[in-house]
Scaffold this active site. Structure first.
Site, PDB file in Angstrom:
ATOM      1  N   LYS A  48      -3.871  -4.763  -4.805  1.00  0.00           N
ATOM      2  CA  LYS A  48      -2.566  -4.493  -5.389  1.00  0.00           C
ATOM      3  C   LYS A  48      -1.458  -4.591  -4.349  1.00  0.00           C
ATOM      4  CE  LYS A  48      -4.845  -0.748  -7.799  1.00  0.00           C
ATOM      5  NZ  LYS A  48      -4.926   0.712  -7.865  1.00  0.00           N
ATOM      6  N   ASP A  67      -5.425  -7.105   8.864  1.00  0.00           N
ATOM      7  CA  ASP A  67      -5.792  -6.146   9.895  1.00  0.00           C
ATOM      8  C   ASP A  67      -6.977  -6.742  10.666  1.00  0.00           C
ATOM      9  OD1 ASP A  67      -5.931  -3.707  11.247  1.00  0.00           O
ATOM     10  OD2 ASP A  67      -6.979  -2.678   9.673  1.00  0.00           O
ATOM     11  N   ASP A 118      -0.514   1.154   0.696  1.00  0.00           N
ATOM     12  CA  ASP A 118      -0.713   2.534   0.237  1.00  0.00           C
ATOM     13  C   ASP A 118      -1.505   3.372   1.228  1.00  0.00           C
ATOM     14  OD1 ASP A 118      -3.229   1.080  -0.273  1.00  0.00           O
ATOM     15  OD2 ASP A 118      -3.861   2.961  -1.211  1.00  0.00           O
ATOM     16  N   ARG A 161       3.209   3.002  -2.238  1.00  0.00           N
ATOM     17  CA  ARG A 161       3.418   1.557  -2.409  1.00  0.00           C
ATOM     18  C   ARG A 161       4.854   1.270  -2.819  1.00  0.00           C
ATOM     19  NH1 ARG A 161      -1.686  -0.937  -2.693  1.00  0.00           N
ATOM     20  NH2 ARG A 161      -3.333   0.264  -3.673  1.00  0.00           N
TER      21      ARG A 161
HETATM   22  P1  IMP Z   1      -8.702  -6.171   6.840  1.00  0.00           P
HETATM   23  O1  IMP Z   1      -9.902  -6.612   6.080  1.00  0.00           O
HETATM   24  O2  IMP Z   1      -9.084  -5.235   7.972  1.00  0.00           O
HETATM   25  O3  IMP Z   1      -7.834  -7.311   7.339  1.00  0.00           O
HETATM   26  O4  IMP Z   1      -7.843  -5.244   5.917  1.00  0.00           O
HETATM   27  C1  IMP Z   1      -7.082  -5.740   4.915  1.00  0.00           C
HETATM   28  C2  IMP Z   1      -6.746  -4.696   3.902  1.00  0.00           C
HETATM   29  O5  IMP Z   1      -6.810  -3.351   4.427  1.00  0.00           O
HETATM   30  C3  IMP Z   1      -5.309  -4.895   3.462  1.00  0.00           C
HETATM   31  O6  IMP Z   1      -5.247  -5.825   2.404  1.00  0.00           O
HETATM   32  C4  IMP Z   1      -4.899  -3.501   3.090  1.00  0.00           C
HETATM   33  O7  IMP Z   1      -5.286  -3.240   1.772  1.00  0.00           O
HETATM   34  C5  IMP Z   1      -5.695  -2.607   4.008  1.00  0.00           C
HETATM   35  N1  IMP Z   1      -4.924  -2.217   5.196  1.00  0.00           N
HETATM   36  C6  IMP Z   1      -5.080  -2.635   6.469  1.00  0.00           C
HETATM   37  N2  IMP Z   1      -4.197  -2.039   7.292  1.00  0.00           N
HETATM   38  C7  IMP Z   1      -3.443  -1.238   6.512  1.00  0.00           C
HETATM   39  C8  IMP Z   1      -2.331  -0.345   6.781  1.00  0.00           C
HETATM   40  O8  IMP Z   1      -1.852  -0.172   7.914  1.00  0.00           O
HETATM   41  N3  IMP Z   1      -1.834   0.313   5.698  1.00  0.00           N
HETATM   42  C9  IMP Z   1      -2.315   0.161   4.437  1.00  0.00           C
HETATM   43  N4  IMP Z   1      -3.332  -0.650   4.140  1.00  0.00           N
HETATM   44  C10 IMP Z   1      -3.901  -1.350   5.167  1.00  0.00           C
END
Ligand code: IMP
Length: 189
Positions: free
Chosen positions: A52, A112, A168, A174
Site C-alpha cells: 500500500k 531498503d 507506515d 501513511r
Molecule cells: P526491503 O525489502 O528491505 O527493500 O523493504 C521494502 C519494504 O519495507 C518497503 O516497501 C516498505 O514497505 C518497508 N520499509 C522499509 N523501510 C521502511 C521505513 O523506513 N519505513 C516504513 N516502511 C519501510
C-alpha cells in the site's frame, strides 16, 4: 516550513522530526514524472505500483505524466519484525493486466534491503516484458542486500525508520504528507 509540514495533533507525540517536506516531495515527483514522460513517450508503458505504501506516490505521479500510461497494482506482504524486512514475501494481489511484450516500470515508495523488490522483479521478469525498470521515491542505499539498478531515484535516506507519504508504522501515519522520523521509543530503534 509550510503549513503542510505541521505535524497534525494525532501524530505529535510520536514524530521526532520532518525529514523531507511535502513541497520537496511534490517537486521531486514532478521531476520524476517529467523524466518518465520523456523516456517512455510512444511506448505505452505499464506503471506498476506496489501497495500500500506507493499509493500516494502513484496518485501524484500519474497526474504529472502527460503521455498515455496504464497503471496496475500488486500487493505483497513481507514477514518479519515490525520495522525490518526478511525477503520472505507473499503475493496478496497480482497484476490485472498481462505485461508480456510491454514496457514495465515498477514505482516503489522505498527500497531498503531490496529483498522485497527483488522478489517482485523475479516474478515480473518471468512474464517476459519488453523492458522492466525500477524507480523509487525514497532509497536507503546503506541497507541494500541485493543490487537493484534504479532508473529513477528520488531521495537517498540515512538508515532511519521513516513514515509518512504512504509509509507506515503498524499501518499508521501513511496519511502524513511529508516524510518524518518517529521517536526512538516508539519503534524501539
Ligand atoms: P526491503 O525489502 O528491505 O527493500 O523493504 C521494502 C519494504 O519495507 C518497503 O516497501 C516498505 O514497505 C518497508 N520499509 C522499509 N523501510 C521502511 C521505513 O523506513 N519505513 C516504513 N516502511 C519501510
Amino acid at each position: 516550513m509550510s503549513t503542510a509540514d505541521e505535524v497534525p495533533a494525532f501524530a505529535r507525540d510520536v514524530v521526532a522530526g520532518v525529514l523531507i517536506s511535502a513541497a520537496e516531495i511534490q517537486n521531486k515527483v514532478a521531476e520524476i514524472g517529467a523524466e518518465i514522460a520523456k523516456d517512455y513517450d510512444g511506448l505505452d508503458p505499464i506503471i506498476v505500483s506496489v501497495l500500500k505504501g506507493s499509493a500516494p506516490l502513484i496518485a501524484d505521479l500519474l497526474r504529472v505524466i502527460p503521455i498515455p500510461v496504464t497503471i496496475d497494482f500488486i500487493a505483497i506482504s513481507s514477514y518479519g519484525p515490525e520495522t525490518r524486512t526478511t525477503g520472505v514475501v507473499r503475493l496478496l494481489k497480482d497484476l490485472d493486466v498481462s505485461i508480456e511484450g510491454r514496457h514495465v516500470l515498477v514505482m516503489e515508495d522505498i527500497i531498503d534491503t531490496g529483498l522485497t523488490l527483488n522478489y517482485i522483479l523475479r516474478t515480473l521478469r518471468a512474464r517476459q516484458p519488453a523492458s522492466l525498470a525500477v524507480g523509487t521515491l525514497f532509497n536507503k542505499p546503506v541497507r541494500r542486500l541485493v543490487d537493484i539498478p534504479l532508473k529513477y531515484r528520488g531521495f537517498d535516506l540515512p538508515d532511519r525508520f521513516v513514515v509518512g507519504y504512504g509509509l507506515d508504522y503498524q499501518e499508521k501515519y501513511r496519511n502524513l504528507p511529508f516524510l518524518c522520523v518517529l521517536k526512538p521509543e516508539i519503534t524501539g530503534a
